[in-house]
Design a protein around this motif. Structure first.
Motif, PDB file in Angstrom:
ATOM      1  N   LEU A   5      -4.553  -5.377  -4.695  1.00  0.00           N
ATOM      2  CA  LEU A   5      -3.271  -4.816  -4.291  1.00  0.00           C
ATOM      3  C   LEU A   5      -2.440  -4.383  -5.496  1.00  0.00           C
ATOM      4  N   SER A   6      -2.592  -5.061  -6.614  1.00  0.00           N
ATOM      5  CA  SER A   6      -1.859  -4.695  -7.834  1.00  0.00           C
ATOM      6  C   SER A   6      -2.223  -3.279  -8.254  1.00  0.00           C
ATOM      7  N   ASP A   7      -3.505  -3.005  -8.322  1.00  0.00           N
ATOM      8  CA  ASP A   7      -3.976  -1.681  -8.715  1.00  0.00           C
ATOM      9  C   ASP A   7      -3.545  -0.620  -7.705  1.00  0.00           C
ATOM     10  N   LEU A   8      -3.710  -0.918  -6.439  1.00  0.00           N
ATOM     11  CA  LEU A   8      -3.343   0.012  -5.364  1.00  0.00           C
ATOM     12  C   LEU A   8      -1.853   0.341  -5.430  1.00  0.00           C
ATOM     13  N   LEU A   9      -1.036  -0.661  -5.608  1.00  0.00           N
ATOM     14  CA  LEU A   9       0.412  -0.479  -5.670  1.00  0.00           C
ATOM     15  C   LEU A   9       0.809   0.364  -6.875  1.00  0.00           C
ATOM     16  N   LEU A  10       0.234   0.080  -8.032  1.00  0.00           N
ATOM     17  CA  LEU A  10       0.558   0.861  -9.234  1.00  0.00           C
ATOM     18  C   LEU A  10       0.156   2.331  -9.084  1.00  0.00           C
ATOM     19  N   ARG A  11      -0.977   2.573  -8.439  1.00  0.00           N
ATOM     20  CA  ARG A  11      -1.389   3.970  -8.208  1.00  0.00           C
ATOM     21  C   ARG A  11      -0.405   4.685  -7.291  1.00  0.00           C
ATOM     22  N   GLU A  45      -3.597   1.146   1.941  1.00  0.00           N
ATOM     23  CA  GLU A  45      -3.107   2.425   1.403  1.00  0.00           C
ATOM     24  C   GLU A  45      -1.985   2.970   2.290  1.00  0.00           C
ATOM     25  N   ILE A  46      -2.204   2.936   3.601  1.00  0.00           N
ATOM     26  CA  ILE A  46      -1.215   3.450   4.550  1.00  0.00           C
ATOM     27  C   ILE A  46       0.052   2.595   4.512  1.00  0.00           C
ATOM     28  N   LEU A  47      -0.110   1.282   4.482  1.00  0.00           N
ATOM     29  CA  LEU A  47       1.031   0.375   4.435  1.00  0.00           C
ATOM     30  C   LEU A  47       1.912   0.674   3.225  1.00  0.00           C
ATOM     31  N   ILE A  48       1.297   0.731   2.052  1.00  0.00           N
ATOM     32  CA  ILE A  48       2.058   0.978   0.819  1.00  0.00           C
ATOM     33  C   ILE A  48       2.682   2.367   0.841  1.00  0.00           C
ATOM     34  N   SER A  49       1.932   3.349   1.282  1.00  0.00           N
ATOM     35  CA  SER A  49       2.445   4.717   1.344  1.00  0.00           C
ATOM     36  C   SER A  49       3.659   4.820   2.263  1.00  0.00           C
ATOM     37  N   ASN A  50       3.574   4.225   3.459  1.00  0.00           N
ATOM     38  CA  ASN A  50       4.700   4.287   4.397  1.00  0.00           C
ATOM     39  C   ASN A  50       5.947   3.619   3.830  1.00  0.00           C
ATOM     40  N   ILE A  51       5.763   2.464   3.195  1.00  0.00           N
ATOM     41  CA  ILE A  51       6.920   1.776   2.618  1.00  0.00           C
ATOM     42  C   ILE A  51       7.509   2.594   1.466  1.00  0.00           C
ATOM     43  N   MET A  52       6.659   3.129   0.599  1.00  0.00           N
ATOM     44  CA  MET A  52       7.154   3.924  -0.535  1.00  0.00           C
ATOM     45  C   MET A  52       7.904   5.170  -0.069  1.00  0.00           C
ATOM     46  N   ASN A  72       1.439 -14.218  -3.256  1.00  0.00           N
ATOM     47  CA  ASN A  72       1.689 -14.534  -1.849  1.00  0.00           C
ATOM     48  C   ASN A  72       2.450 -13.471  -1.079  1.00  0.00           C
ATOM     49  N   ALA A  73       3.101 -12.535  -1.773  1.00  0.00           N
ATOM     50  CA  ALA A  73       3.964 -11.599  -1.057  1.00  0.00           C
ATOM     51  C   ALA A  73       4.222 -10.317  -1.840  1.00  0.00           C
ATOM     52  N   LEU A  74       4.586  -9.295  -1.072  1.00  0.00           N
ATOM     53  CA  LEU A  74       5.036  -8.011  -1.604  1.00  0.00           C
ATOM     54  C   LEU A  74       6.417  -7.767  -1.031  1.00  0.00           C
ATOM     55  N   SER A  75       7.377  -7.453  -1.886  1.00  0.00           N
ATOM     56  CA  SER A  75       8.686  -7.049  -1.384  1.00  0.00           C
ATOM     57  C   SER A  75       9.104  -5.781  -2.113  1.00  0.00           C
ATOM     58  N   ILE A  76       9.623  -4.852  -1.326  1.00  0.00           N
ATOM     59  CA  ILE A  76      10.095  -3.587  -1.873  1.00  0.00           C
ATOM     60  C   ILE A  76      11.507  -3.380  -1.343  1.00  0.00           C
ATOM     61  N   SER A  77      12.459  -3.255  -2.275  1.00  0.00           N
ATOM     62  CA  SER A  77      13.868  -3.086  -1.934  1.00  0.00           C
ATOM     63  C   SER A  77      14.366  -1.750  -2.441  1.00  0.00           C
ATOM     64  N   ASP A 102      15.109  13.500   9.753  1.00  0.00           N
ATOM     65  CA  ASP A 102      13.948  14.221  10.267  1.00  0.00           C
ATOM     66  C   ASP A 102      12.751  13.296  10.489  1.00  0.00           C
ATOM     67  N   SER A 103      12.953  12.008  10.329  1.00  0.00           N
ATOM     68  CA  SER A 103      11.895  11.016  10.527  1.00  0.00           C
ATOM     69  C   SER A 103      11.574  10.857  12.005  1.00  0.00           C
ATOM     70  N   LEU A 104      10.313  10.577  12.311  1.00  0.00           N
ATOM     71  CA  LEU A 104       9.916  10.302  13.691  1.00  0.00           C
ATOM     72  C   LEU A 104      10.175   8.853  14.083  1.00  0.00           C
ATOM     73  N   GLY A 105      10.385   7.992  13.101  1.00  0.00           N
ATOM     74  CA  GLY A 105      10.606   6.583  13.397  1.00  0.00           C
ATOM     75  C   GLY A 105       9.317   5.822  13.640  1.00  0.00           C
ATOM     76  N   LEU A 106       8.235   6.253  13.003  1.00  0.00           N
ATOM     77  CA  LEU A 106       6.944   5.591  13.180  1.00  0.00           C
ATOM     78  C   LEU A 106       6.510   4.771  11.966  1.00  0.00           C
ATOM     79  N   GLY A 107       7.072   5.039  10.793  1.00  0.00           N
ATOM     80  CA  GLY A 107       6.610   4.407   9.555  1.00  0.00           C
ATOM     81  C   GLY A 107       6.586   2.897   9.596  1.00  0.00           C
ATOM     82  N   LEU A 108       7.700   2.281   9.984  1.00  0.00           N
ATOM     83  CA  LEU A 108       7.754   0.818  10.002  1.00  0.00           C
ATOM     84  C   LEU A 108       6.972   0.232  11.168  1.00  0.00           C
TER      85      LEU A 108
END
Length: 139
Positions: A5-11, A45-52, A72-77, A102-108
Motif C-alpha cells: 500500500l505504501s508504494d501504491l499510495l506514493l504512485r 487502486e480504485i479506493l486510493i484514486s477515489n479518495i485522492m 494499521n490504518a490510512l487516513s487522508i484529510s 458536478d459529482s455523481l456522489g458515487l466515490g465514497l
C-alpha cells in the motif's frame, strides 16, 4: 494478494500532483514504507484514486491535504467547505456534500463497498475545516 500500500499510495500521490498543483494545494505525506495489506490490488487502486480525487475536487484553492499511512490504518484529510448533508449519508450512493457540484456522489459509496469487501472499516469525519477519511485495516 499481498499489496504494498505504501508504494501504491506514493504512485497515486505522484499521479495527482499536477491536479493538486493547479489549485495550489499543499500535500503533506507521513507514509511508513512497506505497509502491506491482504486485498485485491485493483480494488486498492480504485479506493486510493477515489479518495485522492475527492480530496482535490472538494478542497479550497490554496488548501492542503495530509496523508498518513501506518501499519494499521490510512487516513487522508483535506481542507474544504462544511458538508451540506448529514455526514452519515456520505457513504450512500448518489449522496454528495454539495448538491451544486458536478459529482455523481458515487466515490465514497465505492470506497465503502471496497472496504466492506476487503474486511476494512472506513469512517468519515469533519472538524472544521478538515474532512478526514480513515480506513482501518483491522489487524
Amino acid at each position: 494478494e499481498n499489496v504494498d500500500l505504501s508504494d501504491l499510495l506514493l504512485r497515486h500521490i505522484n499521479n495527482y500532483e499536477e491536479l493538486a498543483s493547479a489549485k495550489n494545494i499543499s500535500v503533506e505525506k507521513n507514509i511508513i514504507p512497506a505497509v502491506h495489506v491482504l486485498a485485491n490490488r485493483s480494488l486498492m487502486e480504485i479506493l486510493i484514486s477515489n479518495i485522492m480525487v475527492n480530496t482535490i475536487k472538494h478542497n479550497y484553492k490554496n488548501g492542503w491535504i495530509e496523508i498518513n499511512l501506518s501499519e494499521n490504518a490510512l487516513s487522508i484529510s483535506n481542507t474544504g467547505k462544511k458538508p451540506s448533508v448529514n455526514t452519515n449519508e456520505l457513504f450512500e450512493r448518489f449522496k454528495k456534500s454539495d448538491s451544486a457540484s458536478d459529482s455523481l456522489g458515487l466515490g465514497l459509496a465505492i470506497v465503502k463497498k471496497i472496504c466492506d469487501t476487503c474486511g476494512f472499516d472506513v469512517a468519515y469525519n469533519y472538524i472544521e475545516p478538515m474532512h478526514t477519511i480513515a480506513v482501518d485495516f483491522k489487524r
